[in-house]
Design an enzyme around this catalytic site. Structure first.
Site, mmCIF file in Angstrom:
data_model
loop_
_atom_site.group_PDB
_atom_site.id
_atom_site.type_symbol
_atom_site.label_atom_id
_atom_site.label_comp_id
_atom_site.label_asym_id
_atom_site.label_seq_id
_atom_site.Cartn_x
_atom_site.Cartn_y
_atom_site.Cartn_z
ATOM 1 N N THR A 185 -12.117 2.081 -9.174
ATOM 2 C CA THR A 185 -11.479 1.076 -8.906
ATOM 3 C C THR A 185 -12.124 0.240 -8.221
ATOM 4 O O THR A 185 -13.346 -0.266 -7.834
ATOM 5 C CB THR A 185 -10.292 1.686 -7.445
ATOM 6 O OG1 THR A 185 -8.874 0.295 -7.614
ATOM 7 C CG2 THR A 185 -11.425 1.579 -6.664
ATOM 8 N N ASN A 186 -11.370 -1.362 -8.685
ATOM 9 C CA ASN A 186 -11.479 -3.190 -7.685
ATOM 10 C C ASN A 186 -10.139 -2.694 -6.791
ATOM 11 O O ASN A 186 -9.694 -4.347 -6.593
ATOM 12 C CB ASN A 186 -11.695 -4.183 -9.008
ATOM 13 C CG ASN A 186 -13.341 -3.859 -9.107
ATOM 14 O OD1 ASN A 186 -14.059 -3.284 -8.434
ATOM 15 N ND2 ASN A 186 -13.342 -3.910 -10.860
ATOM 16 N N HIS A 194 -6.715 -2.517 -1.952
ATOM 17 C CA HIS A 194 -5.876 -2.012 -0.968
ATOM 18 C C HIS A 194 -5.936 0.168 -0.809
ATOM 19 O O HIS A 194 -5.759 0.408 -0.277
ATOM 20 C CB HIS A 194 -4.235 -1.693 -1.765
ATOM 21 C CG HIS A 194 -4.197 -2.870 -0.864
ATOM 22 N ND1 HIS A 194 -3.284 -3.691 -0.185
ATOM 23 C CD2 HIS A 194 -3.961 -4.478 -2.065
ATOM 24 C CE1 HIS A 194 -3.720 -4.637 0.111
ATOM 25 N NE2 HIS A 194 -3.411 -5.118 -1.092
ATOM 26 N N ASP A 210 -5.122 7.394 -11.170
ATOM 27 C CA ASP A 210 -3.979 6.566 -12.098
ATOM 28 C C ASP A 210 -2.501 7.222 -11.225
ATOM 29 O O ASP A 210 -2.128 8.271 -11.433
ATOM 30 C CB ASP A 210 -4.164 6.739 -13.074
ATOM 31 C CG ASP A 210 -3.479 5.904 -14.759
ATOM 32 O OD1 ASP A 210 -4.153 4.328 -13.975
ATOM 33 O OD2 ASP A 210 -2.512 6.466 -14.903
ATOM 34 N N THR A 211 -2.060 6.341 -11.249
ATOM 35 C CA THR A 211 -0.312 6.116 -10.856
ATOM 36 C C THR A 211 0.789 5.902 -11.212
ATOM 37 O O THR A 211 0.724 4.591 -12.736
ATOM 38 C CB THR A 211 -0.472 5.645 -9.353
ATOM 39 O OG1 THR A 211 -1.714 5.633 -8.402
ATOM 40 C CG2 THR A 211 1.078 5.097 -8.367
ATOM 41 N N GLY A 250 1.598 -3.583 -4.800
ATOM 42 C CA GLY A 250 2.750 -2.684 -6.511
ATOM 43 C C GLY A 250 3.922 -3.171 -5.833
ATOM 44 O O GLY A 250 4.208 -3.873 -4.970
ATOM 45 N N ASP A 299 5.095 -0.859 -3.031
ATOM 46 C CA ASP A 299 5.184 -0.516 -2.187
ATOM 47 C C ASP A 299 6.749 -1.099 -1.032
ATOM 48 O O ASP A 299 7.585 -0.459 -0.776
ATOM 49 C CB ASP A 299 4.175 -0.625 -0.776
ATOM 50 C CG ASP A 299 3.037 0.630 -1.132
ATOM 51 O OD1 ASP A 299 3.172 1.348 -1.523
ATOM 52 O OD2 ASP A 299 1.882 -0.108 -0.292
ATOM 53 N N LYS A 351 1.625 5.955 5.205
ATOM 54 C CA LYS A 351 1.937 6.238 3.587
ATOM 55 C C LYS A 351 0.560 7.328 3.384
ATOM 56 O O LYS A 351 0.645 8.012 2.770
ATOM 57 C CB LYS A 351 0.991 4.550 3.410
ATOM 58 C CG LYS A 351 1.607 4.571 2.479
ATOM 59 C CD LYS A 351 0.717 3.562 1.279
ATOM 60 C CE LYS A 351 0.948 3.448 0.081
ATOM 61 N NZ LYS A 351 -0.235 2.714 -1.335
#
Ligand code: IMP
Length: 205
Positions: free
Chosen positions: A8-9, A12, A75-76, A162, A164, A184
């Protein structure tokens, strides 16, 4: 301690996951490797599958093929009941190609305007590929996490990323963007998936 590359880059995500893997593994991001002399990793990681598992696998394989090192990807998707499960696997590009987090939140607020059923869930799939002693990749291992909640009618809080600010997890009075990182992580989709990864790594040192 072993080293794992997180495909990932997203700073967060990296912060969330780093916190959870403390003492278990040293986590390197793609940016860390690019800085360390791997310019071949500077390209955008492909994410073109039609499922969360498929995208997590695609990202992990992309890194493994270029480094031969133990790596994982996540992946979300945000699945909104009133939208028939959209945006789901397309959550990153919900407001169009190259859109920002803000664009996505604005589009979600507009699409959900006046909607009484605000139920939604976040789902995360983590895919781990390990380099075996003979230099070949292990079969991919998957870890999944889910958090149910609802879509708020306006933004609450400024932390996180995102969606959130507009996601209220069930059983809580604060959006993900109003919570500390620890809170969280203790309940989130990614937190749940990464805890399973931690369990697996602890048992297979
Ligand atoms: P991806 O896993 O980076 O492809 O995430 C897909 C989309 O969901 C992106 O727009 C992210 O910003 C968003 N997203 C992923 N994880 C979270 C989260 O923990 N909170 C809010 N939005 C998230």
């Amino acid at each position: 301690m072993r080293t794992l590359i997180f495909a990932t880059n997203n700073k967060h995500k990296l912060q969330e996951v780093n916190e959870m893997l403390k003492g278990i593994a040293t986590v390197l991001s793609i940016d860390d490797l690019v800085r360390d002399g791997h310019p071949e990793l500077a390209d955008e990681i492909p994410e073109t599958a039609e499922t969360l598992d498929g995208n997590a696998l695609q990202k992990a394989q992309w890194v493994y093929q270029r480094t031969g090192m133990d790596c994982f990807a996540d992946d979300t998707g945000l699945e909104v009941e009133a939208l028939g499960g959209r945006p789901g696997v397309y959550s990153a590009r919900y407001a169009g190609p190259h859109c920002s987090f803000d664009d996505n939140v604005n589009k979600m607020l507009a699409e959900m305007d006046g909607q009484s059923n605000r139920k939604a869930c976040f789902r995360t799939v983590v895919c781990l590929i390990e380099n075996q002693p003979d230099g070949t990749p292990s079969s991919p291992r998957y870890f999944e996490g889910r958090m149910d909640g609802s879509i708020l009618t306006e933004r609450h809080g400024t932390d996180g990323f995102g969606y959130d600010p507009i996601f209220l997890p069930d059983g809580y009075q604060e959006s993900f963007a109003e919570m500390t990182l620890d809170t969280k992580n203790s309940i989130s989709h990614r937190g749940r998936a990464v805890r399973q990864l931690v369990e697996y790594l602890s048992e297979h040192q």
